[in-house]
Design a protein around this motif. Structure first.
Motif, PDB file in Angstrom:
ATOM      1  N   GLU A  94       0.833  -1.198   0.000  1.00  0.00           N
ATOM      2  CA  GLU A  94       0.000   0.000   0.000  1.00  0.00           C
ATOM      3  C   GLU A  94       0.874   1.257   0.000  1.00  0.00           C
ATOM      4  O   GLU A  94       1.809   1.377   0.779  1.00  0.00           O
ATOM      5  N   GLY A  95       0.564   2.154  -0.901  1.00  0.00           N
ATOM      6  CA  GLY A  95       1.273   3.426  -0.963  1.00  0.00           C
ATOM      7  C   GLY A  95       2.500   3.433  -1.851  1.00  0.00           C
ATOM      8  O   GLY A  95       3.121   4.484  -2.033  1.00  0.00           O
ATOM      9  N   VAL A  96       2.857   2.300  -2.442  1.00  0.00           N
ATOM     10  CA  VAL A  96       4.080   2.240  -3.249  1.00  0.00           C
ATOM     11  C   VAL A  96       3.998   3.143  -4.472  1.00  0.00           C
ATOM     12  O   VAL A  96       4.901   3.944  -4.735  1.00  0.00           O
ATOM     13  N   THR A  97       2.938   3.022  -5.254  1.00  0.00           N
ATOM     14  CA  THR A  97       2.874   3.793  -6.504  1.00  0.00           C
ATOM     15  C   THR A  97       2.860   5.298  -6.243  1.00  0.00           C
ATOM     16  O   THR A  97       3.588   6.057  -6.894  1.00  0.00           O
ATOM     17  N   GLU A  98       2.064   5.727  -5.265  1.00  0.00           N
ATOM     18  CA  GLU A  98       1.983   7.155  -4.970  1.00  0.00           C
ATOM     19  C   GLU A  98       3.316   7.685  -4.439  1.00  0.00           C
ATOM     20  O   GLU A  98       3.748   8.783  -4.806  1.00  0.00           O
ATOM     21  N   THR A  99       3.955   6.910  -3.591  1.00  0.00           N
ATOM     22  CA  THR A  99       5.222   7.343  -2.998  1.00  0.00           C
ATOM     23  C   THR A  99       6.337   7.380  -4.032  1.00  0.00           C
ATOM     24  O   THR A  99       7.137   8.327  -4.071  1.00  0.00           O
ATOM     25  N   LEU A 100       6.413   6.353  -4.885  1.00  0.00           N
ATOM     26  CA  LEU A 100       7.428   6.352  -5.936  1.00  0.00           C
ATOM     27  C   LEU A 100       7.245   7.545  -6.867  1.00  0.00           C
ATOM     28  O   LEU A 100       8.230   8.173  -7.287  1.00  0.00           O
ATOM     29  N   PRO A 108      16.409  10.307  -8.647  1.00  0.00           N
ATOM     30  CA  PRO A 108      16.292   9.101  -9.467  1.00  0.00           C
ATOM     31  C   PRO A 108      16.161   7.866  -8.576  1.00  0.00           C
ATOM     32  O   PRO A 108      16.708   7.825  -7.474  1.00  0.00           O
ATOM     33  N   ILE A 109      15.435   6.888  -9.066  1.00  0.00           N
ATOM     34  CA  ILE A 109      15.164   5.673  -8.300  1.00  0.00           C
ATOM     35  C   ILE A 109      15.717   4.458  -9.043  1.00  0.00           C
ATOM     36  O   ILE A 109      15.537   4.321 -10.255  1.00  0.00           O
ATOM     37  N   PHE A 110      16.383   3.574  -8.287  1.00  0.00           N
ATOM     38  CA  PHE A 110      16.931   2.339  -8.840  1.00  0.00           C
ATOM     39  C   PHE A 110      16.451   1.161  -7.994  1.00  0.00           C
ATOM     40  O   PHE A 110      16.061   1.324  -6.836  1.00  0.00           O
ATOM     41  N   ILE A 111      16.532  -0.029  -8.580  1.00  0.00           N
ATOM     42  CA  ILE A 111      16.261  -1.265  -7.855  1.00  0.00           C
ATOM     43  C   ILE A 111      17.553  -2.062  -7.770  1.00  0.00           C
ATOM     44  O   ILE A 111      18.271  -2.207  -8.764  1.00  0.00           O
ATOM     45  N   ALA A 112      17.865  -2.584  -6.589  1.00  0.00           N
ATOM     46  CA  ALA A 112      18.977  -3.518  -6.402  1.00  0.00           C
ATOM     47  C   ALA A 112      18.409  -4.709  -5.636  1.00  0.00           C
ATOM     48  O   ALA A 112      18.085  -4.591  -4.453  1.00  0.00           O
ATOM     49  N   GLY A 128       3.936  -1.401 -14.159  1.00  0.00           N
ATOM     50  CA  GLY A 128       4.347  -0.147 -14.783  1.00  0.00           C
ATOM     51  C   GLY A 128       5.331   0.662 -13.960  1.00  0.00           C
ATOM     52  O   GLY A 128       5.315   1.894 -13.976  1.00  0.00           O
ATOM     53  N   LEU A 129       6.230  -0.020 -13.255  1.00  0.00           N
ATOM     54  CA  LEU A 129       7.169   0.680 -12.373  1.00  0.00           C
ATOM     55  C   LEU A 129       8.234   1.465 -13.131  1.00  0.00           C
ATOM     56  O   LEU A 129       8.888   2.339 -12.561  1.00  0.00           O
ATOM     57  N   ASP A 130       8.379   1.162 -14.425  1.00  0.00           N
ATOM     58  CA  ASP A 130       9.380   1.898 -15.202  1.00  0.00           C
ATOM     59  C   ASP A 130       8.989   3.358 -15.405  1.00  0.00           C
ATOM     60  O   ASP A 130       9.767   4.143 -15.932  1.00  0.00           O
ATOM     61  N   ARG A 131       7.793   3.730 -14.975  1.00  0.00           N
ATOM     62  CA  ARG A 131       7.402   5.147 -14.987  1.00  0.00           C
ATOM     63  C   ARG A 131       8.270   5.953 -14.028  1.00  0.00           C
ATOM     64  O   ARG A 131       8.470   7.156 -14.224  1.00  0.00           O
ATOM     65  N   TRP A 132       8.782   5.286 -12.999  1.00  0.00           N
ATOM     66  CA  TRP A 132       9.531   5.992 -11.962  1.00  0.00           C
ATOM     67  C   TRP A 132      10.939   5.445 -11.760  1.00  0.00           C
ATOM     68  O   TRP A 132      11.788   6.142 -11.214  1.00  0.00           O
ATOM     69  N   ILE A 133      11.180   4.219 -12.151  1.00  0.00           N
ATOM     70  CA  ILE A 133      12.465   3.572 -11.888  1.00  0.00           C
ATOM     71  C   ILE A 133      13.392   3.705 -13.087  1.00  0.00           C
ATOM     72  O   ILE A 133      13.017   3.363 -14.218  1.00  0.00           O
TER      73      ILE A 133
END
Length: 221
Positions: A94-100, A108-112, A128-133
């Motif tokens: 909950e809250g991931v999409t809005e917070t990202l 900038p945001i990355f995933i490791a 659709g996380l590539d909108r922010w990552i």
């Protein structure tokens, strides 16, 4: 580029527990069908070690099996995980999409992640996380499977100086410390209190990450 946010995936952005049991059950059903497993599926044991590299997962779950069988088991497991994701059985916290979305306006945001590339891409694509990552990094890119070295790779490739590692397990917090970044622990499904105590900040809701980072940005300015 100097500042950035590096997120873990499993148990941080993605509710892995929603697909874990089904995919693991399917994997061990395959093993049973090939007479390679006779007991029940070791779901609880996997939950205990969630977050470790996959090679360690299969060494722990199937210590009596050969390397070849472990590799085959992992291939099946990955296929079933992706199928579960594509079927919509997983979910973001909950809250991931809005917070990202809000965080990406400033940094900038990355995933490791310790996850494999196809699995991580399935999550990114489905939600659709590539909108922010900006980019996703898998532990498969590091021969030693060391999370600290993976985070170092993110830093080097993107010329980062400061930032945050946000995750749920000790490897995330240690990776932040080893690379002179700040760590934020999320107290979600697989998090352990003893490990969370090593993080610089701890949150109980994903959206609580936002004010911490916004405040730090304000201080740096």
């Amino acid at each position: 580029m100097q500042n950035a946010i590096i997120f873990d995936m499993d148990g941080t952005l993605f509710q892995t527990h929603l697909i874990l049991e089904g995919a693991l059950e399917q994997t061990f059903e395959k093993l049973r069908a090939e007479s390679l497993w006779v007991d029940s599926t070791p779901i609880e044991k996997y939950k205990e070690i969630m977050g470790v590299p996959l090679a360690v997962v299969w060494e722990t779950l199937c210590p009596q099996h050969s390397f070849v069988i472990r590799e085959r088991s992992n291939e099946w497991f990955q296929q079933f995980l992706v199928q579960q994701i594509e079927a919509g059985r997983g979910g973001l916290y909950e809250g991931v999409t809005e917070t990202l979305q809000q965080l990406s306006e400033d940094l900038p945001i990355f995933i490791a992640s310790n996850g494999q590339p196809a699995y991580l891409q399935a999550i990114v694509t489905h939600y659709g996380l590539d909108r922010w990552i900006k980019k996703v990094y898998s532990i498969e890119q590091i021969a030693s499977r060391d999370k600290s070295l993976l985070v170092h790779k993110v830093i080097e490739e993107n010329k980062l100086v400061r930032g945050y590692v946000i995750g749920d397990r000790l490897s995330d917090f240690q990776a932040a410390k080893d690379n002179n970044l700040q760590s934020i622990g999320v107290r979600f499904d697989f998090a352990q209190q003893q490990e969370l105590e090593t993080a610089d900040f701890v949150v109980d809701q994903f959206s609580a990450v936002l004010p911490i980072i916004k405040e730090e940005i304000k201080i740096q300015k």
